[in-house]
Design a protein around this motif. Structure first.
Motif, PDB file in Angstrom:
ATOM      1  N   THR A  76       0.709  -1.052  -0.062  1.00  0.00           N
ATOM      2  CA  THR A  76       0.042  -0.054  -0.107  1.00  0.00           C
ATOM      3  C   THR A  76       0.709   1.243  -0.078  1.00  0.00           C
ATOM      4  OG1 THR A  76      -0.063  -0.161   2.597  1.00  0.00           O
ATOM      5  CG2 THR A  76      -2.107  -0.935   1.008  1.00  0.00           C
ATOM      6  N   ASN A  77       2.072   1.384  -0.351  1.00  0.00           N
ATOM      7  CA  ASN A  77       2.944   2.307  -0.141  1.00  0.00           C
ATOM      8  C   ASN A  77       2.932   3.004  -1.817  1.00  0.00           C
ATOM      9  OD1 ASN A  77       4.051   0.102   1.325  1.00  0.00           O
ATOM     10  ND2 ASN A  77       5.550   1.729   1.891  1.00  0.00           N
ATOM     11  N   ASP A  78       3.291   4.339  -1.705  1.00  0.00           N
ATOM     12  CA  ASP A  78       3.156   5.042  -2.998  1.00  0.00           C
ATOM     13  C   ASP A  78       4.541   4.467  -3.695  1.00  0.00           C
ATOM     14  OD1 ASP A  78       1.379   6.341  -1.427  1.00  0.00           O
ATOM     15  OD2 ASP A  78       2.540   8.277  -1.190  1.00  0.00           O
ATOM     16  N   PHE A  79       4.211   4.533  -5.048  1.00  0.00           N
ATOM     17  CA  PHE A  79       5.634   4.129  -5.791  1.00  0.00           C
ATOM     18  C   PHE A  79       5.685   4.978  -7.099  1.00  0.00           C
ATOM     19  CE2 PHE A  79       2.342   1.451  -7.651  1.00  0.00           C
ATOM     20  CZ  PHE A  79       2.574   1.372  -8.831  1.00  0.00           C
ATOM     21  N   GLN A  80       6.804   5.151  -7.212  1.00  0.00           N
ATOM     22  CA  GLN A  80       7.061   5.641  -8.730  1.00  0.00           C
ATOM     23  C   GLN A  80       7.644   4.753  -9.698  1.00  0.00           C
ATOM     24  OE1 GLN A  80       8.613   9.639  -9.266  1.00  0.00           O
ATOM     25  NE2 GLN A  80      10.160   9.069 -10.550  1.00  0.00           N
ATOM     26  N   TYR A  81       6.859   4.486 -10.900  1.00  0.00           N
ATOM     27  CA  TYR A  81       7.078   3.645 -11.865  1.00  0.00           C
ATOM     28  C   TYR A  81       7.588   4.204 -13.081  1.00  0.00           C
ATOM     29  CZ  TYR A  81       5.877   1.563 -16.416  1.00  0.00           C
ATOM     30  OH  TYR A  81       5.650   1.198 -17.758  1.00  0.00           O
ATOM     31  N   LEU A 115      -7.355   3.293  -5.318  1.00  0.00           N
ATOM     32  CA  LEU A 115      -6.013   2.495  -5.276  1.00  0.00           C
ATOM     33  C   LEU A 115      -4.978   3.233  -5.442  1.00  0.00           C
ATOM     34  CD1 LEU A 115      -7.673  -0.543  -6.796  1.00  0.00           C
ATOM     35  CD2 LEU A 115      -7.761  -0.099  -4.332  1.00  0.00           C
ATOM     36  N   TYR A 116      -4.717   3.094  -6.736  1.00  0.00           N
ATOM     37  CA  TYR A 116      -3.073   3.781  -6.970  1.00  0.00           C
ATOM     38  C   TYR A 116      -3.428   5.109  -8.099  1.00  0.00           C
ATOM     39  CZ  TYR A 116      -1.088  -0.255  -4.993  1.00  0.00           C
ATOM     40  OH  TYR A 116      -0.840  -1.173  -4.243  1.00  0.00           O
ATOM     41  N   GLU A 117      -3.355   6.166  -7.526  1.00  0.00           N
ATOM     42  CA  GLU A 117      -3.914   7.385  -8.138  1.00  0.00           C
ATOM     43  C   GLU A 117      -2.555   7.984  -8.898  1.00  0.00           C
ATOM     44  OE1 GLU A 117      -5.253  11.784  -7.479  1.00  0.00           O
ATOM     45  OE2 GLU A 117      -5.768  10.366  -5.792  1.00  0.00           O
ATOM     46  N   ASN A 118      -2.837   8.198 -10.177  1.00  0.00           N
ATOM     47  CA  ASN A 118      -1.483   9.046 -10.715  1.00  0.00           C
ATOM     48  C   ASN A 118      -1.471  10.451 -10.507  1.00  0.00           C
ATOM     49  OD1 ASN A 118       0.408   9.775 -12.389  1.00  0.00           O
ATOM     50  ND2 ASN A 118      -0.342   8.582 -14.561  1.00  0.00           N
ATOM     51  N   THR A 119      -0.278  10.808  -9.962  1.00  0.00           N
ATOM     52  CA  THR A 119      -0.332  12.280  -9.477  1.00  0.00           C
ATOM     53  C   THR A 119       0.324  13.226 -10.404  1.00  0.00           C
ATOM     54  OG1 THR A 119       1.932  11.835  -8.638  1.00  0.00           O
ATOM     55  CG2 THR A 119       0.280  11.480  -7.066  1.00  0.00           C
ATOM     56  N   TYR A 158       9.216   7.183 -19.496  1.00  0.00           N
ATOM     57  CA  TYR A 158       7.894   7.396 -19.109  1.00  0.00           C
ATOM     58  C   TYR A 158       7.923   7.127 -17.522  1.00  0.00           C
ATOM     59  CZ  TYR A 158       2.999   5.981 -18.294  1.00  0.00           C
ATOM     60  OH  TYR A 158       1.743   5.868 -17.999  1.00  0.00           O
ATOM     61  N   SER A 159       7.395   8.214 -16.737  1.00  0.00           N
ATOM     62  CA  SER A 159       7.494   7.815 -15.504  1.00  0.00           C
ATOM     63  C   SER A 159       6.622   8.791 -14.465  1.00  0.00           C
ATOM     64  CB  SER A 159       8.861   8.570 -14.867  1.00  0.00           C
ATOM     65  OG  SER A 159       9.261   8.486 -13.549  1.00  0.00           O
ATOM     66  N   TYR A 160       5.820   8.048 -13.749  1.00  0.00           N
ATOM     67  CA  TYR A 160       4.891   8.877 -12.890  1.00  0.00           C
ATOM     68  C   TYR A 160       5.005   8.331 -11.183  1.00  0.00           C
ATOM     69  CZ  TYR A 160       2.967  10.970 -16.837  1.00  0.00           C
ATOM     70  OH  TYR A 160       2.756  11.519 -17.720  1.00  0.00           O
TER      71      TYR A 160
END
Ligand code: ADP
Length: 452
Positions: free
Chosen positions: A117-122, A145-149, A134-136
């Motif tokens: 449940t941690n934020d992550f940057q892919y 769930l996982y919101e794109n910031t 490509y990076s978000y």
């Protein structure tokens, strides 16, 4: 309060203080030990959850990699394809071309499945240029769930040798918590030291106050004893004489009648004089005595004083020596008060003579630049250092226990100091117990230095 009681009170106070501090010390030490154990447990828990987290990430990235391989029909060896380059940064190498959105969704799904449940940057990289394609940053929210910031964070760069496709996953909020509470634990000691200093200060202050109060109460008791002693004798004499006058028949002896009447008169005068003297000096304070200043020769009245005292000293088999060495011996001062000062000091020399030897008194005059100095030295009982500090205080008498063989109210030296200081002069004392005492009176020579 007796000295012993003060000592016991101080001692008990000290013991209480030590006990309180000891209890505090034990209490703080116990708390620190408990905290240390807690910190250790926390650290252990932390490292366990870190290990668990890393295992979970590896597992999900493994699943993602399997899916990519299936999608791209890649059957190559995937060993070493997932690497953890920092505690919170992983990268994954894969073969073939994969759509970034497809990869993103796969990652989200796998992470969610295993409850990461941690934020992550892919970030997806261009494998030829090692630059980000490509990076978000995705924030974990309960709704979506996982919101794109639409944010791109900086993170450590990846050093790599191979030329295959790769992507990275960075967990910015997953920081290994190093709980080091032991560092904060120093503060209770500072608090303990502060409290100890405060209590010690308070205790010392209380002791000083108690000792001061005791001194005052001793002075008061001494004064009352002296006063009673001094007043009792004339009152008893007056009582006896008036009783005789009432009961005896004096018709045939008028001379006797006169004698008793004069005794009453004389004792009454003495009583009056004593009360007056005590009241006047007790009332007197630093600037209140009006001075009638004139120019006069100090040597003249010292010689007069010698004549008066020689008469007293004859009885005591003592001697008074004059050393009139001052060249400038005329001063502008109140002659009555200065005379009283000198007579007071000479009287004291007689009162406090050493019974084991004949009294030897010296009056010496000398000059320095500004002053005419009169030294009055005796070979009397002397004064110890600890008592010397107080002898100019109002009502102070050197303690002699309950023996009141020398009369006085402890006002003579207070008077001396007050009068001399009002003349802008100085009084100094040198004394040694059982050897003798020298009082030095400094009177200004210049008229303008002792003008009111
Ligand atoms: P009093 O003589 O009435 O006690 P003073 O103020 O004159 O009061 O003196 C204070 C104390 O100083 C005396 O009780 C005495 O103990 C001490 N003292 C004063 N003069 C002398 C002296 N010349 N030699 C020894 N002790 C002295």
């Amino acid at each position: 309060m007796k000295r012993r009681s003060i000592f016991i009170a101080v001692f008990l106070g000290f013991i209480c203080l030590v006990c309180v501090l000891l209890i505090q010390y034990i209490w703080i030490k116990k708390t620190i030990d408990v905290q240390k154990t807690e910190v250790l447990l926390h650290q252990r828990e932390d490292s366990l959850s870190t290990v668990r987290f890393i295992q979970k990430v590896h597992f999900s990235l493994g699943n993602v990699l399997t899916e990519i391989s299936l999608a791209t029909n890649d059957s190559s060896d995937r060993y070493g394809a997932i690497r953890q380059v920092h505690p919170n940064l992983f990268y994954v190498e894969y073969q073939g071309d994969v759509d970034p959105i497809y990869l993103e969704n796969t990652l989200k799904r796998e992470f969610y499945k295993i409850q990461i449940t941690n934020d992550f940057q892919y970030s997806l990289y261009n494998c030829f240029k090692d630059s980000v394609k490509y990076s978000y940053l995705f924030k974990f929210t309960l709704d979506s769930l996982y919101e794109n910031t639409n944010i791109m964070l900086d993170y450590p760069t990846i050093q790599r040798e191979g030329k295959s496709h790769y992507f990275s996953v960075y967990f910015p909020t997953f920081i290994k918590h190093k709980i080091n509470k032991t560092e904060d634990i120093g503060s209770p000691w500072v608090f303990l030291i502060l409290v100890s200093v405060l209590i010690l200060f308070y205790l010392t202050y209380s002791v000083v106050i108690i000792v001061r109060q005791k001194k005052l109460s001793d002075i008061k008791t001494d004064f009352i004893n002296n006063m009673t002693h001094e007043l009792k004798t004339p009152i008893a004499t007056i009582g006896l004489s008036s009783n005789t006058l009432m009961n005896d028949d004096f018709s045939k002896d008028p001379e006797r009648l006169k004698k008793y009447a004069s005794i009453i008169f004389r004792e009454n005068k003495r009583l009056e004089g004593q009360v007056e003297r005590v009241l006047n000096i007790a009332k007197m304070n630093k600037n209140s005595t009006p001075l009638k200043k004139t120019f006069f020769d100090v040597h003249d009245f010292i010689m007069e004083a010698k004549e008066t005292f020689d008469f007293n000293l004859e009885e005591l088999e003592g001697n008074l020596t004059l050393k009139l060495e001052a060249n400038r011996h005329c001063i502008y001062a109140d002659i009555v008060h200065v005379k009283n000062v000198i007579y007071n000091l000479l009287d004291n020399a007689l009162k406090y003579k050493n019974e084991d030897r004949n009294l030897s008194l010296t009056i010496k005059t000398r000059n320095d630049k500004k002053y005419l100095i009169i030294d009055i030295s005796d070979n009397g009982v002397g004064i110890s250092k600890e008592n010397m500090k107080y002898i100019f205080d109002k009502f102070y008498r050197v303690p002699t226990g309950n023996v009141h063989d020398v009369k006085g109210f402890g006002l003579g030296l207070y008077y001396v100091k007050t009068i001399i200081e009002q003349h802008k002069g100085i009084v100094r004392i040198k004394s040694e117990k059982d050897v003798g005492t020298t009082f030095s009176i400094y009177l200004p020579l210049k008229r303008d230095e002792n003008l009111d």
